[in-house]
Write an enzyme that holds these catalytic residues in place. Structure first.
Site, PDB file in Angstrom:
ATOM      1  CG  HIS A  42      -2.142   0.854   1.003  1.00  0.00           C
ATOM      2  ND1 HIS A  42      -2.128   2.217   1.154  1.00  0.00           N
ATOM      3  CD2 HIS A  42      -3.404   0.522   0.614  1.00  0.00           C
ATOM      4  CE1 HIS A  42      -3.338   2.695   0.884  1.00  0.00           C
ATOM      5  NE2 HIS A  42      -4.125   1.692   0.552  1.00  0.00           N
ATOM      6  CG  HIS A  43       1.632   5.171  -2.779  1.00  0.00           C
ATOM      7  ND1 HIS A  43       2.801   5.612  -2.190  1.00  0.00           N
ATOM      8  CD2 HIS A  43       1.660   5.673  -4.045  1.00  0.00           C
ATOM      9  CE1 HIS A  43       3.494   6.345  -3.056  1.00  0.00           C
ATOM     10  NE2 HIS A  43       2.819   6.387  -4.185  1.00  0.00           N
ATOM     11  CB  SER A  44      -0.843   4.371   3.399  1.00  0.00           C
ATOM     12  OG  SER A  44      -0.894   2.979   3.677  1.00  0.00           O
TER      13      SER A  44
END
Length: 527
Positions: free
Chosen positions: A138-140
């Site tokens: 996930h890009h988070s």
């Protein structure tokens, strides 16, 4: 617990069923000669021994009560490797087209937020006997540069996997998701107070940075009649629409050093070459469908804010907009315009770097931003509003030495990135071991799998056009350019184009000082 920054959390809040916000890579691996083992089990064992070396693999989300503040990262003591690492086999013949379609499907599904936000797939059955390794996170929790740092932890530089020290014994026995409401709220209040304090301490630096950036912008003003460096809104294209969760994906590899030398010769950088390839490819693609706007397309380009030596697993990135100059017919002037726009955008970001990555506290941002993201995607606002950019183009510097995964040599390292509402096409490139690997990820409804292959071929043709540009270095005679050796994997060099009626038009435009804005004519398309 570890608080997410406002930028990291935004990738969670902007995620919808149609817009999964994970980044991924597709690696093509060559097994050791005579290998008879179980590669899936070897990878799983390798990852299991190294989980503690990369925090992104061992942490999961704990949301705040009533979504009053950003969630926090907490350690997960019960990681199910059989869930996170999976095995798939392609049906015969195991072609590259089948692999691309499989990767596109895998990339369309959301990650489970109750677990650490990553998955890995061992894909066997390729027709050439090789193995594919697809992993998404996930890009988070990770940006492109942080992903490169993680490769240093998870992969090896020799065929023999290195031994790593075992994890230290944990002294705490508390379970992450059993944190109390009071404890979470107290942590949220404390973190918000720290953010406000940092903002106050940053004010003098921010004022200085804004003043300097303003001076840079003022210096970029152009005379009347010249092409402006400060860009307006982008024109509407087929890529500026709401998207579904279905994806198309394709890739290609080019020799990195050849592109670097080409950039120096024609007066640009590898970045400029990539954007010029995208410009030429998109121009051809849209022209064939009579969909090319009269105004120049604009690219949104991420720019890293990460300091040298910073290996934190978080997002430190900003965005600039670059003029793709698709309205300029002359290839030399088009290339110059793209390079000038790119350098102008990066110059402003360099001055604003001290303030661009600062957390901005905002109570209730999770539910507010999530609601806005859903509204934007389902109300057709992406189609109705004027776009800021037409396409996303990203260049991620990667490792320059060959890597190995559980003893298998990595031949290619293709990025698989994120399209979004209003930007249905993402072109990301990553350098790896002397190669520049391209990954085109798009909404399949807007750019089908076959159309994605078509766009790649147009980009290859655009590269051949760039190779024929006269050299910025006077020592390189322009007459010798068409005979240069073609880049690996590219089409053979074509014969020089014949002169057409476009030549008098260019002379007339040069006399009036308007060559930089000359439109594509039918005669030039034939050339």
């Amino acid at each position: 617990m570890d608080h997410l920054s406002s930028l990291d959390a935004s990738f969670l809040h902007f995620e919808t069923p149609e817009t999964p916000m994970h980044v991924a890579s597709l690696c093509i691996l060559e097994l050791p000669e005579g290998y008879k083992g179980d590669f899936y089990e070897d990878v799983k064992a390798m990852v299991g021994k190294r989980l503690h070396l990369a925090s992104v693999l061992t942490r999961k989300l704990a949301p705040m009560p009533f979504e009053l503040a950003e969630p926090v990262w907490i350690e997960d003591d019960d990681i199910d490797l059989d869930y996170h690492i999976r095995s798939l086999t392609l049906r015969r013949p195991g072609s590259r087209e089948q692999l691309d379609q499989l990767v596109a499907r895998l990339h369309s599904s959301l990650l489970d937020r109750s677990r650490p936000l990553w998955e890995m797939y061992i894909i066997e059955g390729l027709e050439n006997g090789r193995v594919a390794f697809y992993s998404k996170m996930h890009h988070s929790g990770i940006d492109g540069k942080a992903g490169t740092e993680m490769t240093k932890v998870m992969y090896d530089i020799t065929p023999k996997p290195r031994e790593v020290p075992p994890p230290r014994r944990k002294t705490s026995s508390s379970s992450g998701y059993q944190l109390g409401v009071a404890e979470l709220l107290q942590a949220a209040v404390s973190n918000t107070a720290q953010q406000y304090r940092k903002l106050a301490e940053l004010l003098p630096t921010a004022a200085k940075a804004l003043t300097t950036a303003g001076n840079v912008l003022a210096s970029q003003r152009t005379a009347k009649g010249e092409r402006p460096l400060n860009l307006g809104m982008a024109p509407k294209t087929i890529f500026n629409d709401s998207i579904t969760n279905q994806r198309s994906f394709t890739s290609m590899s080019l020799p990195f050093n050849d592109l670097k030398d080409l950039g120096k010769r024609v007066g640009g950088t590898v970045n400029t070459i990539v954007m010029a390839m995208a410009s030429g490819g998109l121009t051809r693609f849209l022209q064939q469908r009579d969909l090319l706007p009269k105004e120049a397309l604009i690219a949104a380009v991420p720019v890293s804010l990460r300091s040298e030596g910073d290996s934190a697993m978080n997002n430190q990135v900003s965005m600039v907009r670059v003029d793709l100059a698709t309205d300029i017919a002359d290839p030399v002037e088009r290339f110059k315009a793209i390079h000038a726009s790119s350098e102008a955008g990066k110059a402003v970001v360099r001055e604003l770097k001290p303030v661009l990555g600062v957390d901005m506290p905002m109570t209730g941002s999770p539910w507010l931003m999530t609601s806005l993201a859903s509204l934007y995607g389902r109300s057709n606002l992406a189609r109705r509003m004027p776009p800021m950019a037409n396409v996303l183009i990203s260049n991620v510097p990667g490792p320059q030495v060959p890597l190995y995964v559980a003893g298998a040599r990595m031949l290619s390292f293709y990025p698989v990135s994120i399209p979004y509402h209003g930007s249905a096409l993402n072109i990301t490139v990553q350098s790896y071991a002397g190669s520049l690997d391209f990954g085109l990820t798009a909404c399949r409804r807007i750019l089908s799998q076959d159309e994605s292959y078509e766009l790649i071929e147009h980009m290859k043709a655009a590269l051949k056009d760039i190779e024929r540009l006269p050299g910025a270095n006077p020592a390189v005679p322009a007459a010798a350019l068409p005979g240069e050796a073609p880049a690996k994997g590219a089409e053979p060099a074509r014969k020089p184009a014949r002169k057409t009626s476009a030549a008098p038009a260019r002379k007339t435009a040069a006399k009036t000082g308007a060559a930089r804005k000359q439109r594509v004519t039918s005669a030039q398309r034939k050339a």
